[in-house]
Design a protein around this motif. Sequence first.
Motif, short mmCIF file in Angstrom:
data_model
loop_
_atom_site.label_atom_id
_atom_site.label_comp_id
_atom_site.label_asym_id
_atom_site.label_seq_id
_atom_site.Cartn_x
_atom_site.Cartn_y
_atom_site.Cartn_z
N HIS A 164 60.50 55.69 -11.57
CA HIS A 164 61.40 56.68 -10.98
C HIS A 164 62.70 55.99 -10.60
O HIS A 164 62.69 55.00 -9.86
CB HIS A 164 60.77 57.31 -9.74
N VAL A 165 63.80 56.50 -11.12
CA VAL A 165 65.12 55.92 -10.86
C VAL A 165 65.86 56.79 -9.85
O VAL A 165 65.95 58.01 -10.02
CB VAL A 165 65.94 55.81 -12.16
N HIS A 166 66.38 56.15 -8.79
CA HIS A 166 67.01 56.87 -7.69
C HIS A 166 68.47 56.46 -7.56
O HIS A 166 68.76 55.30 -7.23
CB HIS A 166 66.27 56.59 -6.38
N PRO A 167 69.41 57.39 -7.80
CA PRO A 167 70.84 57.08 -7.63
C PRO A 167 71.16 56.81 -6.16
O PRO A 167 70.92 57.65 -5.30
CB PRO A 167 71.54 58.34 -8.12
N LEU A 168 71.72 55.65 -5.88
CA LEU A 168 72.00 55.27 -4.50
C LEU A 168 72.99 56.22 -3.84
O LEU A 168 72.90 56.49 -2.64
CB LEU A 168 72.52 53.83 -4.45
N ARG A 169 73.95 56.73 -4.59
CA ARG A 169 75.00 57.57 -4.00
C ARG A 169 74.45 58.82 -3.33
O ARG A 169 75.08 59.37 -2.42
CB ARG A 169 76.04 57.93 -5.06
N GLN A 170 73.31 59.29 -3.74
CA GLN A 170 72.77 60.50 -3.12
C GLN A 170 72.26 60.23 -1.70
O GLN A 170 71.95 61.18 -0.96
CB GLN A 170 71.64 61.08 -3.97
N TYR A 171 72.22 58.98 -1.31
CA TYR A 171 71.78 58.62 0.04
C TYR A 171 72.96 58.26 0.96
O TYR A 171 72.76 57.83 2.08
CB TYR A 171 70.80 57.45 -0.01
N SER A 172 74.17 58.43 0.44
CA SER A 172 75.36 58.15 1.25
C SER A 172 75.76 59.37 2.07
O SER A 172 75.69 60.50 1.59
CB SER A 172 76.53 57.74 0.34
N ASN A 173 76.19 59.12 3.31
CA ASN A 173 76.66 60.20 4.18
C ASN A 173 78.19 60.25 4.24
O ASN A 173 78.76 61.00 5.04
CB ASN A 173 76.11 60.00 5.60
N LEU A 174 78.84 59.44 3.41
CA LEU A 174 80.30 59.34 3.46
C LEU A 174 80.96 60.22 2.39
O LEU A 174 80.32 60.65 1.42
CB LEU A 174 80.72 57.89 3.27
N LYS A 175 82.24 60.44 2.59
CA LYS A 175 83.02 61.22 1.64
C LYS A 175 83.00 60.53 0.27
O LYS A 175 83.06 59.32 0.17
CB LYS A 175 84.47 61.33 2.14
N HIS A 176 82.88 61.32 -0.77
CA HIS A 176 82.82 60.84 -2.14
C HIS A 176 81.58 59.98 -2.40
O HIS A 176 81.54 59.20 -3.36
CB HIS A 176 84.08 60.05 -2.51
N ASN A 177 80.58 60.08 -1.52
CA ASN A 177 79.32 59.34 -1.69
C ASN A 177 79.54 57.83 -1.81
O ASN A 177 78.88 57.14 -2.60
CB ASN A 177 78.56 59.85 -2.91
N GLN A 178 80.45 57.32 -1.00
CA GLN A 178 80.77 55.90 -1.02
C GLN A 178 79.56 55.04 -0.67
O GLN A 178 78.80 55.35 0.24
CB GLN A 178 81.89 55.61 -0.02
N VAL A 179 79.38 53.92 -1.40
CA VAL A 179 78.26 53.02 -1.13
C VAL A 179 78.71 51.57 -0.99
O VAL A 179 77.88 50.68 -0.81
CB VAL A 179 77.19 53.11 -2.24
N ASP A 180 80.03 51.31 -1.05
CA ASP A 180 80.52 49.95 -0.95
C ASP A 180 81.73 49.88 -0.03
O ASP A 180 82.39 50.88 0.21
CB ASP A 180 80.90 49.40 -2.33
N ASP A 181 81.99 48.68 0.50
CA ASP A 181 83.13 48.51 1.40
C ASP A 181 83.57 47.06 1.35
O ASP A 181 82.88 46.19 0.78
CB ASP A 181 82.73 48.90 2.83
N TYR A 182 84.74 46.77 1.97
CA TYR A 182 85.26 45.41 2.02
C TYR A 182 84.34 44.53 2.87
O TYR A 182 83.71 45.00 3.82
CB TYR A 182 86.68 45.40 2.60
#
Length: 224
Positions: free
Chosen positions: A34-52
């Motif tokens: 089962h493959v799970h897209p990480l972005r669907q677990y983001s609570n941020l705008k545009h489903n952001q999953v990375d930061d500086y």
Amino acid sequence: MRIDIITVLPELLESPLSHSIMKRAQAKGLLEVHVHPLRQYSNLKHNQVDDYQFGGGAGMVMMLEPIVNAIESLQAKVKYDEIIYLTPDGETLNQKMANQLSLKGNLLMLCGHYKGIDQRIRDHFITKEISIGDYVLSGGELGAAVLVDAIGRLIPGVLNDETSALSDSFQDNLLAPPVYTRPVDFRGWKVPDILLSGDHKKIDDWRHQASVDRTKARRPDLLT
């Protein structure tokens, strides 16, 4: 066996898991992936999953919260034997490790990306870190595909001939011997007579010695 994979790029895993032996393993009900897209677990705008990254430096870091959300959501449904992070600085994958993991019931894999994941994920959730070699890929998806294949083919019933895996390279710390098929003679290049003899004991002895000789020549480190 069930394997869940958390990834930023699920599309990269579609083809490797949908053909050949991995397709057959899933069709037989011996392996679930089962493959799970990480972005669907983001609570941020545009489903952001990375930061500086804190402290500065080039490259982005996979954020803590989306990964925690994903892992804890899946843990609420499945009890995992291992939570694996695919990373260049992990333990190098080998046949012994694949053999051990193939005996597990449920595995969760996390594919790294960018400069990696927030260290706190590694400290509090990851139980095993695996690398497929001393080089860096764009992400952990190809590493996860390699790991799934290496494990999945060892599950009883997946291969048509279950003894085939026992003669693979690196089983018993030896490389596999040379193999031949028809025709017997092609352009004067002939199959060794022993393989045509019908004497299975002598053939087994020849194959073992050929494995030892090949290992000595190509990977002497396996014999130490």
